[in-house]
Design an enzyme around this catalytic site. Structure first.
Site, PDB file in Angstrom:
ATOM      1  N   PRO A   1       0.841  -1.202   0.000  1.00  0.00           N
ATOM      2  CA  PRO A   1       0.000   0.000   0.000  1.00  0.00           C
ATOM      3  C   PRO A   1       0.877   1.253   0.000  1.00  0.00           C
ATOM      4  CG  PRO A   1      -0.058  -1.087   2.159  1.00  0.00           C
ATOM      5  CD  PRO A   1       0.689  -1.995   1.220  1.00  0.00           C
ATOM      6  N   LEU A   2       0.307   2.361  -0.416  1.00  0.00           N
ATOM      7  CA  LEU A   2       1.088   3.604  -0.506  1.00  0.00           C
ATOM      8  C   LEU A   2       1.683   4.000   0.835  1.00  0.00           C
ATOM      9  CD1 LEU A   2      -1.188   5.704  -2.863  1.00  0.00           C
ATOM     10  CD2 LEU A   2       0.994   4.604  -3.372  1.00  0.00           C
ATOM     11  N   GLN A   3       1.009   3.665   1.907  1.00  0.00           N
ATOM     12  CA  GLN A   3       1.513   4.069   3.224  1.00  0.00           C
ATOM     13  C   GLN A   3       2.820   3.354   3.564  1.00  0.00           C
ATOM     14  OE1 GLN A   3      -1.916   2.948   5.424  1.00  0.00           O
ATOM     15  NE2 GLN A   3      -1.240   0.881   5.804  1.00  0.00           N
ATOM     16  N   GLU A   4       3.141   2.292   2.831  1.00  0.00           N
ATOM     17  CA  GLU A   4       4.381   1.558   3.109  1.00  0.00           C
ATOM     18  C   GLU A   4       5.473   1.868   2.084  1.00  0.00           C
ATOM     19  OE1 GLU A   4       4.010  -2.549   3.910  1.00  0.00           O
ATOM     20  OE2 GLU A   4       2.156  -2.343   5.006  1.00  0.00           O
TER      21      GLU A   4
END
Length: 33
Positions: free
Chosen positions: A15-18
């Protein structure tokens, strides 16, 4: 697989958060068989 394909797969799996963690995987790219 080449580096581009590897990065693309990371982008698909993470995911973008990672995204940050992606840099750690890139740093360890030489460990990929």
């Amino acid at each position: 697989m080449d580096k581009k394909e590897y990065i693309n797969r990371l982008n698909e799996q993470k995911p973008l958060q990672e995204m940050x963690s992606r840099d750690r995987y890139l740093x360890n790219f030489h460990l990929i068989p």
